[in-house]
Enzyme design. Structure first.
Site, PDB file in Angstrom:
ATOM      1  N   ASP A 137       0.837  -1.200   0.000  1.00 33.01           N
ATOM      2  CA  ASP A 137       0.000   0.000   0.000  1.00 33.01           C
ATOM      3  C   ASP A 137       0.869   1.246   0.000  1.00 33.01           C
ATOM      4  O   ASP A 137       2.060   1.193   0.320  1.00 33.01           O
ATOM      5  CB  ASP A 137      -0.936   0.008   1.209  1.00 33.01           C
ATOM      6  CG  ASP A 137      -0.198   0.197   2.533  1.00 33.01           C
ATOM      7  OD1 ASP A 137       0.798  -0.518   2.757  1.00 33.01           O
ATOM      8  OD2 ASP A 137      -0.620   1.044   3.349  1.00 33.01           O
ATOM      9  N   GLU A 148       0.058  -1.120   5.650  1.00 29.04           N
ATOM     10  CA  GLU A 148       1.121  -0.745   6.585  1.00 29.04           C
ATOM     11  C   GLU A 148       1.095   0.747   6.861  1.00 29.04           C
ATOM     12  O   GLU A 148       1.359   1.180   7.992  1.00 29.04           O
ATOM     13  CB  GLU A 148       2.482  -1.153   6.016  1.00 29.04           C
ATOM     14  CG  GLU A 148       3.649  -1.002   6.985  1.00 29.04           C
ATOM     15  CD  GLU A 148       4.332   0.369   6.957  1.00 29.04           C
ATOM     16  OE1 GLU A 148       5.212   0.610   7.786  1.00 29.04           O
ATOM     17  OE2 GLU A 148       3.968   1.206   6.089  1.00 29.04           O
ATOM     18  N   HIS A 207       6.003   9.862   1.056  1.00 25.82           N
ATOM     19  CA  HIS A 207       4.660  10.387   1.343  1.00 25.82           C
ATOM     20  C   HIS A 207       4.388  11.739   0.691  1.00 25.82           C
ATOM     21  O   HIS A 207       3.506  12.474   1.143  1.00 25.82           O
ATOM     22  CB  HIS A 207       4.400  10.498   2.849  1.00 25.82           C
ATOM     23  CG  HIS A 207       4.464   9.206   3.581  1.00 25.82           C
ATOM     24  ND1 HIS A 207       4.094   9.085   4.916  1.00 25.82           N
ATOM     25  CD2 HIS A 207       4.844   7.968   3.203  1.00 25.82           C
ATOM     26  CE1 HIS A 207       4.257   7.837   5.298  1.00 25.82           C
ATOM     27  NE2 HIS A 207       4.718   7.139   4.269  1.00 25.82           N
TER      28      HIS A 207
END
Length: 411
Positions: free
Chosen positions: A81, A176, A380
């Site tokens: 993920d 996760e 991210h």
């Protein structure tokens, strides 16, 4: 195209963003798209016992090619993920060959620049092939670089039977990034004596310490009264939320801490006069300081409730703990990874993780699980990148760990 690069690109262009507001596993249906692809790919490269369960957890086995039955069974784990913090839809990677050390234009139209003036780690990779975003999404090297490395290493071992190794287990997990990657991981089924997550950053990272972690949700109830007649009557939940945040230590925040220093991190606030909510996370490597941080949150609540009435309610949830407690007694598993890196000319960077991995939870579930670099940077967000050479180095480390584990069992 380089087959390793091609494999990585085939993974990152599939959207697998997880969703913390979902109660399903996986938390998003689209994670199945990559999960099913990976299960089929593992069969194609020749792994045995490939399974994918009802929650999208993938496991597979590379059988031992050694006659020595005493070789420990080891594993390698990564998550498929990507973070909900930034879009993972329509990822369009850019390939920068022979990087010259200058600014990289991610998006000319929006003037989004990946610059070594700000991200000085880039200068380590002059002359290498850098894979970046196009400035509108994250890349997904966290942790699709790790998946690429594990699959490629297993394929290499299959094609090079002269490298002796014991039984190798691999596992790929959903969710996760929202803290649930290990929640439904079947450690007994996995059947490894220990494992490594391939989920770190720059080349050489080797981590067996991480934060103790908790989340806190602060809910404030107010009373709305006409502002012209509000004296002594109105309770403004927004104002109380602001008071709460000002009572947190101003220097104990992510942007002002490093190394083993813990923090409070307010990541979401919403509200109106009658209701306000603060969501924050609590982090500390030291267990006693971690507990004191939770006490501090409770103390602030009590202090403000005495002033404003019983209007603040708090829910604190532990998320994971420092895996050092479980890995230190079997420190030889860290030493093996360190030796593997050193034998390849890689300088090990042993340091605490300022975060957590599946390995931190798995270690407390009975599977000691240090973390090894996957090669990416700036996770991210739109500035995420990974050097191809870092992925290749991680593949070599996995292969070497498998070889050393077999060799050391005979010492």
């Amino acid at each position: 195209m380089n087959p390793i690069l091609n494999r990585f690109l085939s993974y990152v262009t599939i959207d697998t963003q997880s969703d913390p507001n979902s109660s399903t596993t996986p938390s998003t249906e689209k994670q199945w798209n990559l999960a099913n692809k990976l299960a089929e790919e593992l069969k194609l490269i020749g792994l045995s016992d490939v399974t994918i369960d009802e929650n999208a957890y993938i496991m597979a086995t590379l059988p031992s090619n050694s006659t020595d039955a005493s070789i420990p069974v080891i594993g390698f784990i990564a998550h498929f993920d990507t973070s909900p913090d930034f879009s993972g839809t329509n990822v369009n990677p850019q390939i920068i060959e022979n990087y010259d050390g200058k600014d990289i234009v991610l998006n000319k139209e929006k003037n989004i620049i990946l610059s070594p003036d700000y991200f000085d780690d880039l200068l380590q990779y002059k002359g290498q092939t850098i894979i970046t975003t196009d400035g509108t999404t994250l890349l997904g090297a966290d942790d699709k670089a790790g998946i690429t490395e594990i699959v490629s290493a297993m394929e290499y071992l299959i094609h090079h039977p002269e490298i002796k190794h014991g039984t190798i287990k691999i596992g790929f997990t959903p969710d996760e990034e929202i803290g649930r990657g290990a929640h439904k991981f079947d450690v007994e089924k996995f059947g490894a004596d220990w494992a490594y997550t391939m989920d770190g950053s720059q080349v050489g990272e080797l981590e067996y310490e991480n934060f103790n972690a908790a989340s806190a949700k602060i809910v404030i109830s107010g009373k709305s009264v006409h502002p012209g007649y509000a004296k002594g009557k109105m309770i403004n939940a927004i104002s109380i939320a602001n008071e709460f945040m000002t009572l947190l230590p101003e220097n104990e925040v992510p942007q002002k801490t490093t190394g083993s220093e813990g923090f409070f991190h307010v990541h979401h606030i919403s509200g109106e006069i009658e209701n306000a909510t603060i969501e924050l996370i609590i982090r500390d490597h030291d267990k006693s300081l971690f507990e004191k941080r939770k006490v501090r949150i409770a103390t602030i609540k009590e202090q403000l409730n005495k002033i404003h009435g019983n209007c603040i309610h708090i829910e604190v949830k532990d998320q994971y703990f420092n895996m050092k407690e479980k890995v230190a007694p079997v420190y030889h598993i860290v030493t093996t990874a360190k030796e593997a890196m050193e034998s390849l000319g890689i300088t090990p960077l042993i340091k605490p993780i300022r975060g957590g991995t599946d390995g931190s939870q798995l270690s407390f579930m009975g599977l000691p699980c240090p973390n090894i670099f996957a090669g990416g940077h700036n996770f991210h967000g739109k500035y995420e990148y990974v050097p191809l050479e870092s992925i290749e180095s991680a593949i070599k480390v996995i292969v070497k760990i498998c070889e050393l584990t077999a060799t050391k069992s005979n010492r």
